[in-house]
Every structure is written in structure tokens, then in C-alpha cells.
Design an enzyme around this catalytic site. Structure first.
Site, PDB file in Angstrom:
ATOM      1  N   TYR A   1      62.265  45.625  39.644  1.00 11.22           N
ATOM      2  CA  TYR A   1      62.501  47.047  39.339  1.00 11.22           C
ATOM      3  C   TYR A   1      61.418  47.961  39.917  1.00 11.22           C
ATOM      4  O   TYR A   1      61.595  49.183  39.965  1.00 11.22           O
ATOM      5  CB  TYR A   1      62.658  47.282  37.826  1.00 11.22           C
ATOM      6  N   GLU A   2      60.316  47.379  40.371  1.00 13.40           N
ATOM      7  CA  GLU A   2      59.302  48.194  41.060  1.00 13.40           C
ATOM      8  C   GLU A   2      59.697  48.430  42.517  1.00 13.40           C
ATOM      9  O   GLU A   2      58.989  49.142  43.235  1.00 13.40           O
ATOM     10  CB  GLU A   2      57.956  47.476  41.031  1.00 13.40           C
TER      11      GLU A   2
ATOM     12  N   HIS B   1      57.656  42.921  39.867  1.00 12.21           N
ATOM     13  CA  HIS B   1      59.007  43.031  39.321  1.00 12.21           C
ATOM     14  C   HIS B   1      59.969  43.591  40.362  1.00 12.21           C
ATOM     15  O   HIS B   1      59.578  44.452  41.162  1.00 12.21           O
ATOM     16  CB  HIS B   1      59.006  43.966  38.105  1.00 12.21           C
TER      17      HIS B   1
ATOM     18  N   MET C   1      63.149  41.267  32.276  1.00 15.67           N
ATOM     19  CA  MET C   1      63.286  41.779  33.642  1.00 15.67           C
ATOM     20  C   MET C   1      62.386  41.027  34.628  1.00 15.67           C
ATOM     21  O   MET C   1      61.964  41.596  35.635  1.00 15.67           O
ATOM     22  CB  MET C   1      62.931  43.270  33.674  1.00 15.67           C
ATOM     23  N   SER C   2      62.095  39.772  34.334  1.00 16.05           N
ATOM     24  CA  SER C   2      61.162  39.047  35.214  1.00 16.05           C
ATOM     25  C   SER C   2      61.477  37.561  35.213  1.00 16.05           C
ATOM     26  O   SER C   2      62.577  37.142  34.852  1.00 16.05           O
ATOM     27  CB  SER C   2      59.720  39.283  34.728  1.00 16.05           C
TER      28      SER C   2
ATOM     29  N   ALA D   1      57.543  39.309  28.216  1.00 13.99           N
ATOM     30  CA  ALA D   1      58.022  40.064  27.067  1.00 13.99           C
ATOM     31  C   ALA D   1      59.540  40.125  27.174  1.00 13.99           C
ATOM     32  O   ALA D   1      60.075  40.256  28.274  1.00 13.99           O
ATOM     33  CB  ALA D   1      57.441  41.474  27.098  1.00 13.99           C
TER      34      ALA D   1
ATOM     35  N   ASN E   1      60.763  43.020  20.768  1.00 12.66           N
ATOM     36  CA  ASN E   1      61.652  43.984  20.086  1.00 12.66           C
ATOM     37  C   ASN E   1      63.011  43.313  19.941  1.00 12.66           C
ATOM     38  O   ASN E   1      63.329  42.367  20.675  1.00 12.66           O
ATOM     39  CB  ASN E   1      61.799  45.267  20.937  1.00 12.66           C
TER      40      ASN E   1
ATOM     41  N   HIS F   1      49.870  45.355  33.005  1.00 11.99           N
ATOM     42  CA  HIS F   1      49.769  44.318  34.034  1.00 11.99           C
ATOM     43  C   HIS F   1      48.526  44.603  34.860  1.00 11.99           C
ATOM     44  O   HIS F   1      48.467  45.603  35.577  1.00 11.99           O
ATOM     45  CB  HIS F   1      50.998  44.314  34.920  1.00 11.99           C
TER      46      HIS F   1
ATOM     47  N   HIS G   1      58.515  51.176  25.994  1.00 12.21           N
ATOM     48  CA  HIS G   1      57.544  50.193  26.508  1.00 12.21           C
ATOM     49  C   HIS G   1      56.332  50.069  25.570  1.00 12.21           C
ATOM     50  O   HIS G   1      55.722  49.000  25.481  1.00 12.21           O
ATOM     51  CB  HIS G   1      57.113  50.588  27.927  1.00 12.21           C
TER      52      HIS G   1
ATOM     53  N   SER H   1      53.856  41.218  30.037  1.00  9.60           N
ATOM     54  CA  SER H   1      53.441  42.500  29.460  1.00  9.60           C
ATOM     55  C   SER H   1      52.819  42.302  28.081  1.00  9.60           C
ATOM     56  O   SER H   1      53.406  41.670  27.205  1.00  9.60           O
ATOM     57  CB  SER H   1      54.656  43.414  29.279  1.00  9.60           C
TER      58      SER H   1
HETATM   59  N1  HPA Z   1      65.185  44.296  27.407  1.00  6.47           N
HETATM   60  C1  HPA Z   1      64.737  43.946  28.640  1.00  6.47           C
HETATM   61  N2  HPA Z   1      63.479  43.627  28.885  1.00  6.47           N
HETATM   62  C2  HPA Z   1      62.605  43.671  27.860  1.00  6.47           C
HETATM   63  C3  HPA Z   1      63.011  44.027  26.566  1.00  6.47           C
HETATM   64  C4  HPA Z   1      64.366  44.359  26.331  1.00  6.47           C
HETATM   65  O1  HPA Z   1      64.792  44.694  25.209  1.00  6.47           O
HETATM   66  N3  HPA Z   1      61.892  43.978  25.787  1.00  6.47           N
HETATM   67  C5  HPA Z   1      60.866  43.580  26.597  1.00  6.47           C
HETATM   68  N4  HPA Z   1      61.297  43.403  27.843  1.00  6.47           N
END
Ligand code: HPA
Length: 284
Positions: free
Chosen positions: A97-98, A95, A222-223, A125, A246, A73, A258, A42
Site C-alpha cells: 500500500y506504500e 508494504h 496488509m503485509s 498487526a 483490533n 516502522h 492506526h 506495527s
Molecule cells: N485490517 C487490516 N489490517 C489491519 C487491521 C485491520 O483491521 N488491524 C491491523 N492491521
């Protein structure tokens, strides 16, 4: 992987060979086996713009690839050269989660293998758990925690694969040393750390982040994990970099969204691109 009743898996070896054939024929006479396959996380998609002589094949044109649904993406395979070396770039990933299965999340890596690639580079990310990490930091993944509750190898064993692949060196030590050398070469600070892969799509609660910290995680995302598992099952060497977009929930007081992930990705894009380009240039 094949299904237990013997029907070939839609994300298995045979499907990967069909996808690879479609990619090779789209590239045509300029095709060369890649020294490296790269997945862009991302906000990190800009690297695809640095690929010379690029042939861009939308995922929708490749058998077995669904379109992607996540902002940031792009959803295309980009084939060309980076630092004069042939690469295959996956701009956009699948992903869990999709709603995709873990085998599909790892499918691009199977396709890379079918294209002759033997080195896989993942980027993502991630939220920073280590308290000294700040948004914009880059972290070479030294190891991971699979906390997704899924594994892409569940099901019948694909031909030539082991039932129980070793994961003690999931991230290749020599490639990680090359990553650090590349980082020094382009004067980009690069940390080392452990990536925790969670299902998402919610960001974590502060209690979950404290748990992950105690479990030894330095970053959370998450990947990547399903891709790395498939790569190892195929005997490929793996390098991976997390962009800390972050601080994870509860580490800093700010709420997560996001947009912040995308903004930080854009801010570190040129450092990230310089690092990957140097890594590919010097890859042995
Ligand atoms: N948590 C999970 N996935 C992420 C985060 C996060 O803080 N930042 C970017 N992808």
C-alpha cells in the site's frame, strides 16, 4: 526475480547479495549466520531493544532498501543476539500500500537468505475476524489467503527457484509446534488461525469482513504474504504471529484507526517479546 528482458530485478538474487554484503561488512568481525530472521510488525518494534550487541543499520544505508514511511516502522536492520543466538531483525517492512512492488515487499527475506538465514519469523498487526478474538490476542499463522492481487514471484524465475512453488505447507508445522511450546513456557496464550492478506491501505468494510469470515479467515492484515511466498520459493521455513490489535470492521461497533493498532501493539509488547525470545532460544 529478473525482468523478462533479462535485466536483473532490483529486488532479485543479485541485489539481495549486494545488500547482504553491505550488512555483513557493517557488522564486521562479530558477524555470525542468523538462526532466524525476524520482521517486526506495527507496534511490535520493541523486540529490537532486546537484541544484545546490536548493530543497527538504517535501511537507507543498505543498497536496494528504500526508507519506510509508516508510523511504528523504524526502518533498520538490527543484527545481534537474542537469548545468546544470532538473529537478524528487520525493524520495518515494505508494504504494497506504500506503492512498493510485491518483489520489494519480499526483498528482506531474499537478503536474509543471502545472509545464510533459513528460518523466517514474521510478525504483524491484524484485525480479528474470529468473533472470540479480542485486541491483544496473539495468533500463530497456520495458513494464509493471498487476497493482495499480487505475487512477488511474478516475472522471470530467479536462478535455483521453481516456476510454481508449493504452498501447501507455507507455515512450518514443526516451527508452529515450537511456537506453542514457547508460548506455554512463558505463559502467553497463543491461538492458531488463518491470515488474510489484503492490499490496503483502507481498513475493510463490514461486508468485506463478513466475506473474509466465510472464506475461512481468522484475521486480516496488509503485509506478510509476499514475504512468506519469497521464503517458500527459497526453501526457507516460516513461522508467523499476528497481534490482534483490533476487532475487524463490523465485528465491534468502534471505528478503526492506526492509533489503536499502535496502542494495542504497545500493550502486548512484553508478552510478544517474551514469546519470540523463548522461541529463538529453543529453536531447532
Ligand atoms: N485490517 C487490516 N489490517 C489491519 C487491521 C485491520 O483491521 N488491524 C491491523 N492491521
Amino acid at each position: 526475480m529478473s525482468t523478462p528482458d533479462g535485466i536483473p530485478s532490483p529486488a532479485g538474487t543479485a541485489a539481495a547479495q549486494r545488500a547482504a554484503e553491505a550488512i555483513r561488512s557493517a557488522v564486521g568481525a562479530r558477524w555470525a549466520a542468523p538462526v532466524c530472521g525476524i520482521t517486526l510488525g506495527s507496534g511490535l518494534g520493541g523486540l529490537a531493544e532486546r537484541i544484545a550487541g546490536a548493530v543497527r543499520i538504517p535501511y537507507g544505508d543498505i543498497p536496494g532498501f528504500p526508507g519506510t514511511t509508516v508510523a511504528g516502522h523504524a526502518g533498520a536492520v538490527v543484527v545481534g543476539t537474542l537469548a545468546d543466538r544470532p538473529v537478524v531483525c528487520f525493524a520495518g517492512r515494505f508494504h504494497l500500500y506504500e506503492g512498493h512492488g510485491a518483489a520489494l515487499a519480499g526483498f528482506p527475506v531474499r537478503v536474509l537468505h543471502a545472509l545464510g538465514g533459513r528460518v523466517y519469523f514474521a510478525s504483524n498487526a491484524a484485525g480479528g475476524i474470529r468473533r472470540t478474538f479480542r485486541p491483544g490476542d496473539l495468533m500463530a499463522i497456520a495458513d494464509h489467503l493471498n487476497l493482495m492481487g499480487r505475487n512477488p514471484l511474478v516475472g522471470a524465475v530467479e536462478p535455483g527457484e521453481e516456476r510454481f512453488p508449493d504452498m501447501s505447507v507455507a507455515y512450518d508445522a514443526a516451527l508452529r509446534a515450537q511456537l506453542h511450546a514457547a508460548a506455554q513456557g512463558v505463559a502467553v496464550p497463543l491461538h492458531d488461525g488463518v491470515y488474510a492478506g489484503l492490499l490496503g491501505p483502507t481498513f475493510e468494510t463490514p461486508a468485506e469482513v463478513r466475506m473474509l469470515e466465510r472464506l475461512g479467515a481468522d484475521a486480516v492484515g496488509m503485509s506478510t504474504v509476499p514475504e512468506v511466498i519469497v521464503a517458500r520459493a527459497l526453501g526457507m521455513r516460516v513461522a508467523a504471529v499476528s497481534c490482534i490489535t483490533n476487532q475487524a470492521a463490523g465485528i465491534a461497533s468502534a471505528l478503526l484507526h492506526h492509533g489503536e493498532v499502535m496502542e494495542t501493539g504497545a500493550r502486548v509488547a512484553s508478552a510478544f517479546e517474551a514469546l519470540v525470545t523463548r522461541f529463538v532460544r529453543d529453536l531447532v
